[in-house]
Design a protein around this motif. Structure first.
Motif, PDB file in Angstrom:
ATOM      1  N   VAL A 374      -5.125   5.095   2.510  1.00  0.00           N
ATOM      2  CA  VAL A 374      -4.575   5.202   1.158  1.00  0.00           C
ATOM      3  C   VAL A 374      -5.646   5.011   0.093  1.00  0.00           C
ATOM      4  CG1 VAL A 374      -2.276   4.472   1.876  1.00  0.00           C
ATOM      5  CG2 VAL A 374      -3.900   2.760   1.072  1.00  0.00           C
ATOM      6  N   SER A 375      -6.786   4.403   0.457  1.00  0.00           N
ATOM      7  CA  SER A 375      -7.847   4.198  -0.531  1.00  0.00           C
ATOM      8  C   SER A 375      -8.460   5.520  -0.987  1.00  0.00           C
ATOM      9  CB  SER A 375      -8.939   3.293   0.039  1.00  0.00           C
ATOM     10  OG  SER A 375      -9.673   3.948   1.070  1.00  0.00           O
ATOM     11  N   LEU A 376      -8.211   6.608  -0.239  1.00  0.00           N
ATOM     12  CA  LEU A 376      -8.726   7.912  -0.643  1.00  0.00           C
ATOM     13  C   LEU A 376      -7.974   8.472  -1.849  1.00  0.00           C
ATOM     14  CD1 LEU A 376      -9.174   9.617   2.856  1.00  0.00           C
ATOM     15  CD2 LEU A 376     -10.993   8.765   1.359  1.00  0.00           C
ATOM     16  N   THR A 381      -1.960   3.641  -8.627  1.00  0.00           N
ATOM     17  CA  THR A 381      -0.560   4.026  -8.736  1.00  0.00           C
ATOM     18  C   THR A 381      -0.115   4.804  -7.495  1.00  0.00           C
ATOM     19  OG1 THR A 381      -0.678   4.091 -11.148  1.00  0.00           O
ATOM     20  CG2 THR A 381       1.096   5.341 -10.104  1.00  0.00           C
ATOM     21  N   LEU A 382      -0.873   5.841  -7.137  1.00  0.00           N
ATOM     22  CA  LEU A 382      -0.527   6.646  -5.979  1.00  0.00           C
ATOM     23  C   LEU A 382      -0.720   5.862  -4.681  1.00  0.00           C
ATOM     24  CD1 LEU A 382      -1.995  10.135  -6.976  1.00  0.00           C
ATOM     25  CD2 LEU A 382       0.357   9.301  -7.202  1.00  0.00           C
ATOM     26  N   GLN A 383      -1.719   5.011  -4.654  1.00  0.00           N
ATOM     27  CA  GLN A 383      -1.933   4.173  -3.468  1.00  0.00           C
ATOM     28  C   GLN A 383      -0.735   3.257  -3.227  1.00  0.00           C
ATOM     29  OE1 GLN A 383      -5.702   2.164  -4.059  1.00  0.00           O
ATOM     30  NE2 GLN A 383      -6.778   4.100  -4.370  1.00  0.00           N
ATOM     31  N   THR A 384      -0.183   2.710  -4.302  1.00  0.00           N
ATOM     32  CA  THR A 384       0.978   1.827  -4.182  1.00  0.00           C
ATOM     33  C   THR A 384       2.208   2.596  -3.722  1.00  0.00           C
ATOM     34  OG1 THR A 384       0.129   0.345  -5.890  1.00  0.00           O
ATOM     35  CG2 THR A 384       2.489   0.263  -5.455  1.00  0.00           C
ATOM     36  N   LEU A 390       6.347   5.258   0.729  1.00  0.00           N
ATOM     37  CA  LEU A 390       6.320   6.232   1.821  1.00  0.00           C
ATOM     38  C   LEU A 390       6.105   5.590   3.187  1.00  0.00           C
ATOM     39  CD1 LEU A 390       6.380   9.181   2.728  1.00  0.00           C
ATOM     40  CD2 LEU A 390       3.924   9.316   2.220  1.00  0.00           C
ATOM     41  N   TYR A 391       5.068   4.776   3.313  1.00  0.00           N
ATOM     42  CA  TYR A 391       4.705   4.280   4.642  1.00  0.00           C
ATOM     43  C   TYR A 391       5.509   3.070   5.088  1.00  0.00           C
ATOM     44  CZ  TYR A 391       0.850   7.535   3.941  1.00  0.00           C
ATOM     45  OH  TYR A 391       0.111   8.669   3.696  1.00  0.00           O
ATOM     46  N   LYS A 392       6.305   2.512   4.203  1.00  0.00           N
ATOM     47  CA  LYS A 392       7.229   1.440   4.594  1.00  0.00           C
ATOM     48  C   LYS A 392       8.652   1.955   4.813  1.00  0.00           C
ATOM     49  CE  LYS A 392       4.842  -2.528   2.503  1.00  0.00           C
ATOM     50  NZ  LYS A 392       4.931  -3.598   1.467  1.00  0.00           N
TER      51      LYS A 392
END
Length: 443
Positions: A374-376, A381-384, A390-392
């Motif tokens: 996700v750091s990419l 904001t998008l990482q969160t 999404l991933y939870k």
């Protein structure tokens, strides 16, 4: 992604309806190995891929694929469709489909699979992808015969509420964790003499589709993922006791006096991309806006907001019905193969794999694989949104209107709510009209 609906618009009802009626019998592609096994031989030197990606996703997609192709000694011919449904229909009818297609609508993909135009994934590739994909995503590419014909390249997240972070915090508001708390927050904002919501559904000839995202998210929560699946297949009616509560909840939000900036009837006249921009006015014109993640790209929120996205916005997960439950609604582009040439299948499999998506992520696109870095992604904001929404997710479901028959998903499911919101008819009439339009089994 930001322009996908604009490319569908009014042509969808004609184009996809034609596909569903079986008009693609001409020019059949030879897909004898539909179990997913590759043909023998060295494979094509040039493989074509056709897509309708928007300007936010296309550059990263091409960069990822070109890097893979160079490492594998393959040349890729990129074909961009301005109107995906019409152009893919024309190519298949003419017996000249691309090798790989990226479908924004799984329903259209399954229409073609039923006619023998596509090659299924092999079981081993599906199993490998399923280990890292968000739960439920494989189902979006699974057709009526139980085979998986498509897996996603990237996804957008629709289960998001946007706020102006500084204004939201200054007013003393906190993130709702349940739908009941969202109603309470709506009433609190209104009691403070402010408009709680910006809601926007205008999209030219496709006006009404943004309301489908609202209702799909609510059906996921009120009816649950299994009933959601039955609903999109037509096994549960819109007016059924399982599905109707989602509409009744939306009615409380959208029809409540002074709940929506401009009033209920303004919803269908307010543009879906810019309809939340009033949040960032001084004073704020509203405090909550539900829209997919594309709105944080150019053409959505004001440029000045996007430039400082991490401090100007405060995205919240769309609340669960019961705290702890976390379904997520997504859209995306699903990779499918039109032939079983070895290099065609290799390209399709790469596009669907966890190894794809590095350059796309840098441009703000979400990988459907939970193992993605996700750091990419270009901002916090998008990482969160990726890590916390999404991933939870306990279950992901693809946009329901894109899964339904075109007559409904790109037809009455758009147009009947517009009549309801505009005050032309009541809820029961709206739901009955949509149910009556759903193709009967076997028709």
């Amino acid at each position: 992604m930001i322009n996908r609906r604009a490319t569908i618009t009014a042509i969808t009802g004609l184009g996809v309806a034609g596909l569903a009626s079986g008009c693609l019998s001409a020019g059949s592609t030879n897909n004898s190995n539909s179990d997913g096994s590759a043909a023998t031989g060295p494979g094509k030197k040039t493989v074509s891929v056709m897509y309708g990606l928007g300007p936010d996703t296309e550059p990263g997609f091409k960069a990822d694929v070109k890097k893979w192709a160079a490492a594998n000694g393959i040349t890729v011919d990129f074909i961009k469709a301005a109107a995906w449904d019409t152009e893919i229909r024309t190519k298949v009818q003419g017996g000249n489909p691309p090798d790989v297609g990226l479908f924004p609508q799984p329903g259209l993909m399954c229409d073609l699979a039923k006619q023998g135009k596509l090659v299924a994934f092999d079981a081993a590739t599906v199993a490998t992808n399923k280990e890292t994909l968000v739960p439920g995503i494989v189902d979006a590419g699974t057709c009526a015969d139980g085979k998986v014909y498509g897996l996603p390249n990237e996804v957008s997240v629709k289960s998001v509420l946007w706020t102006d972070a500084p204004a939201f915090k200054a007013a003393g508001y906190t993130a709702p964790k349940t739908l009941d708390e969202l109603l309470t927050l709506t009433e609190k904002i209104k009691a403070d003499g402010k408009a709680p919501w910006c809601i926007a559904a205008e999209s030219g000839a496709a006006t009404g589709w943004p309301i489908t995202d609202w209702l799909e998210d609510l059906v996921l929560r009120f009816a649950g993922p299994e009933n959601y699946d039955k609903w999109v297949k037509g096994e549960l009616k819109f007016n059924s006791p399982e599905i109707k509560p989602a509409w009744e909840y939306f009615e409380k939000i959208a029809f409540g006096k002074d709940n929506v900036r401009g009033g209920t009837k303004s919803i269908v006249a307010t543009n879906f991309q810019t309809g939340g921009n009033a949040m960032f006015a001084q004073p704020p014109g509203c405090y909550l806006f539900k829209q997919a993640t594309f709105v944080a790209n150019k053409g959505g929120f004001p440029d000045s907001v996007i430039a400082k996205l991490d401090t100007t916005t405060g995205p919240l997960p769309f609340p669960a019905k019961t705290e702890g439950d976390n379904p997520v609604l997504i859209g995306g582009d699903i990779a499918a193969a039109f032939n079983n040439d070895p290099n065609t299948l290799k390209l399709r499999n790469f596009i669907a794999s966890k190894e794809n998506g590095v350059e796309q992520a840098k441009n703000g696109a979400f990988s459907p694989h939970k193992t993605a870095d996700v750091s990419l992604l270009p901002n916090k904001t998008l990482q969160t949104i990726a890590s916390d929404v999404l991933y939870k997710a306990t279950a992901a479901r693809f946009d329901g209107s894109d899964l339904m028959p075109a007559k409904v998903g790109a037809g009455t499911f758009w147009t009947e709510p517009v009549k309801w919101i505009s005050g032309q008819q009541d809820l029961n009439t709206t739901l009955t009209n949509i149910d009556d339009s759903f193709p009967k089994t076997g028709s």
